[in-house]
Design an enzyme around this catalytic site. Structure first.
Site, PDB file in Angstrom:
ATOM      1  N   GLU A 233       3.688  -7.526   9.428  1.00  0.00           N
ATOM      2  CA  GLU A 233       4.842  -7.773   9.079  1.00  0.00           C
ATOM      3  C   GLU A 233       5.073  -9.125   8.643  1.00  0.00           C
ATOM      4  OE1 GLU A 233       7.099  -6.975   7.056  1.00  0.00           O
ATOM      5  OE2 GLU A 233       8.626  -5.742   8.138  1.00  0.00           O
TER       6      GLU A 233
ATOM      7  N   HIS B   4       6.076   2.084  10.570  1.00  0.00           N
ATOM      8  CA  HIS B   4       6.196   2.452  11.744  1.00  0.00           C
ATOM      9  C   HIS B   4       7.428   3.262  12.260  1.00  0.00           C
ATOM     10  CE1 HIS B   4       9.115  -0.724  12.782  1.00  0.00           C
ATOM     11  NE2 HIS B   4       8.250  -1.456  11.953  1.00  0.00           N
TER      12      HIS B   4
END
Length: 214
Positions: free
Chosen positions: A82, A9
């Site tokens: 994550e 990201h």
């Protein structure tokens, strides 16, 4: 083989202080949104068959420009979250060393095997994420798939697919840039197969979108 394009990201509001974000839903900075736009510009000519992202806002927002330019639906997969850093979330390395010195030391020695307090081990994260690749390969056996996820998860998976002990991911792959592109051919059928042989061919690592091949 499926060609996977892996992207972390864009920059988040915790980047400047080097805070562990993990599963905390941290937003992108203005610069991070610009990085996402650059990833979208790359995607316009990438002939993608699917775009898959972590459910966290920073991953979804980073994938959004690619979705817009390609017209492909954004597929969300919870398994691409994550690593959960537990009590380490929101803390800097210095703060972790001060508050949890033993756990921080163990994490630094073996980061895939020694989770931070109340956190998830890197090996557990690998186990949940790897089926995503197998399922997407089954769906797109000769396709091209963009995955937008997170730095620690992606580095752990890369080590596992390459046949490398994931406890070494911080040394082998110390940095994964925001919205850069790592390209894999998966699964890779090597001529000589042993348990230590890689299961993927790495075609590009941490390449800026403006320089990445399509």
């Amino acid at each position: 083989m499926t060609t996977f394009f892996l992207a972390r990201h864009g920059e988040t509001i915790w980047h400047a202080d080097h805070r562990y974000a993990g599963v905390s839903d941290v937003g992108l900075t203005r610069h991070g949104l610009g990085q996402a736009a650059a990833l979208g510009a790359w995607a316009a000519d990438a002939r993608l068959d699917a775009i898959v992202a972590s459910p966290l806002t920073r991953a979804r927002r980073s994938a959004a420009p690619a979705v817009e330019v390609t017209g492909l639906p954004l597929r969300i997969d919870e398994r691409l979250l994550e690593v959960d850093f537990g009590k380490g979330e929101g803390l800097t390395p210095d703060e972790l060393a001060a508050q949890y010195p033993e756990a921080w030391s163990a994490f630094r020695r073996a980061p895939a095997s020694s989770p931070l307090p109340d956190g998830e081990s890197g090996r557990a994260a690998i186990a949940r994420a790897l089926p995503v690749f197998d399922e997407l390969h089954a769906e797109f056996p000769d396709g091209r798939v963009l995955i937008v996820a997170h730095a620690t998860l992606l580095r752990l998976v890369l080590c596992d697919l390459a046949g490398i002990d994931p406890d070494g991911y911080r040394d082998l792959l110390p940095v994964l840039g925001n919205c850069t592109i790592t390209t894999l051919a998966y699964p890779w059928e090597a001529e000589c197969t042993t348990p230590a042989r890689p299961r993927t061919r790495l075609l590009g690592f941490d390449v800026p979108p403006s320089s990445a091949a399509h």
